[in-house]
Motif scaffolding. Structure first.
Motif, short mmCIF file in Angstrom:
data_model
loop_
_atom_site.label_atom_id
_atom_site.label_comp_id
_atom_site.label_asym_id
_atom_site.label_seq_id
_atom_site.Cartn_x
_atom_site.Cartn_y
_atom_site.Cartn_z
N PHE A 45 52.21 -16.26 41.36
CA PHE A 45 51.76 -17.00 42.54
C PHE A 45 51.58 -18.46 42.18
CE2 PHE A 45 50.24 -12.68 43.04
CZ PHE A 45 50.67 -12.39 44.32
N ASP A 46 51.96 -19.34 43.10
CA ASP A 46 51.74 -20.77 42.95
C ASP A 46 50.85 -21.20 44.11
OD1 ASP A 46 51.81 -23.48 42.39
OD2 ASP A 46 53.82 -23.77 43.22
N PHE A 47 49.65 -21.68 43.78
CA PHE A 47 48.71 -22.13 44.79
C PHE A 47 48.76 -23.65 44.87
CE2 PHE A 47 47.18 -18.05 43.25
CZ PHE A 47 46.99 -17.37 44.43
N GLY A 48 49.79 -24.16 45.49
CA GLY A 48 49.99 -25.60 45.60
C GLY A 48 49.35 -26.17 46.85
N GLU A 49 49.63 -27.43 47.09
CA GLU A 49 49.06 -28.12 48.25
C GLU A 49 49.55 -27.55 49.57
OE1 GLU A 49 49.60 -32.33 47.94
OE2 GLU A 49 48.83 -32.38 45.89
N SER A 50 50.74 -27.00 49.57
CA SER A 50 51.30 -26.46 50.81
C SER A 50 50.94 -25.00 51.02
CB SER A 50 52.83 -26.62 50.82
OG SER A 50 53.39 -25.91 49.74
N GLY A 51 50.08 -24.45 50.17
CA GLY A 51 49.67 -23.06 50.31
C GLY A 51 50.23 -22.20 49.19
N MET A 52 49.99 -20.91 49.31
CA MET A 52 50.43 -19.98 48.28
C MET A 52 51.91 -19.66 48.41
SD MET A 52 49.34 -16.07 47.56
CE MET A 52 50.46 -15.47 48.80
N MET A 53 52.58 -19.61 47.26
CA MET A 53 53.98 -19.20 47.23
C MET A 53 54.13 -18.10 46.19
SD MET A 53 56.05 -22.81 47.43
CE MET A 53 57.62 -21.98 47.41
N ILE A 54 55.01 -17.15 46.47
CA ILE A 54 55.33 -16.11 45.50
C ILE A 54 56.57 -16.55 44.75
CG2 ILE A 54 56.05 -13.71 45.21
CD1 ILE A 54 54.38 -13.02 47.65
N LEU A 107 61.16 -13.13 48.90
CA LEU A 107 60.18 -12.80 47.85
C LEU A 107 58.92 -12.18 48.43
CD1 LEU A 107 60.54 -15.91 45.51
CD2 LEU A 107 61.48 -13.61 45.17
N VAL A 108 58.47 -12.68 49.56
CA VAL A 108 57.28 -12.12 50.21
C VAL A 108 57.56 -10.67 50.64
CG1 VAL A 108 55.81 -12.27 52.27
CG2 VAL A 108 56.34 -14.33 50.95
N GLN A 109 58.71 -10.45 51.25
CA GLN A 109 59.05 -9.10 51.70
C GLN A 109 59.17 -8.12 50.53
OE1 GLN A 109 61.71 -8.53 55.12
NE2 GLN A 109 62.16 -10.72 54.90
N ILE A 110 59.85 -8.53 49.47
CA ILE A 110 60.01 -7.66 48.31
C ILE A 110 58.66 -7.38 47.65
CG2 ILE A 110 60.94 -7.55 45.96
CD1 ILE A 110 63.01 -6.85 48.02
N TYR A 111 57.84 -8.41 47.53
CA TYR A 111 56.51 -8.22 46.92
C TYR A 111 55.70 -7.21 47.73
CZ TYR A 111 52.06 -9.27 44.75
OH TYR A 111 50.87 -9.16 44.07
N GLU A 112 55.70 -7.35 49.03
CA GLU A 112 54.98 -6.41 49.91
C GLU A 112 55.55 -5.00 49.76
OE1 GLU A 112 52.46 -4.84 52.94
OE2 GLU A 112 52.33 -6.68 51.77
N ALA A 113 56.86 -4.87 49.76
CA ALA A 113 57.49 -3.56 49.66
C ALA A 113 57.20 -2.90 48.32
CB ALA A 113 58.99 -3.69 49.89
#
Length: 96
Positions: A20-29, A55-61
């Motif tokens: 996870f990257d918690f940058g200025e624009s929010g969290m990214m996987i 990436l979000v969909q695969i992470y959730e799945a």
């Protein structure tokens, strides 16, 4: 090892390579820099690309597979991951 346990183990192995990257624009996987090529190949094979949405969909799945008693018929949050992506992931993992 049962088929469900094997799927869960494969999913857990793949999940280890997500960061996870918690940058200025929010969290990214992200896929870890140390991840084996098979992780990125899985995402591309199931989703067609490795963009943030994929990436979000695969992470959730993958999480759903790991947490489910029966990955073939578990509940998935369709707002995060479509059933088509989930089904493609299950097919992909079963071939491994």
């Amino acid at each position: 090892m049962t088929d469900n346990n094997r799927l869960q183990s494969l999913a857990a192995d793949h999940l280890e390579h997500f960061d996870f990257d918690f940058g200025e624009s929010g969290m990214m996987i992200l896929i870890s820099d140390t991840a084996p090529p098979k992780v990125k190949d899985m995402v591309k094979s199931v989703c067609g690309s490795c963009n943030q949405d994929s990436l979000v969909q695969i992470y959730e799945a993958l999480n759903a597979v790991v947490e489910s008693d029966n990955p073939d018929c578990c509940e998935i949050d369709e707002k995060v991951c479509g059933t088509d992506v989930y089904c493609q992931l299950i097919k992909y993992l079963k071939k491994r």
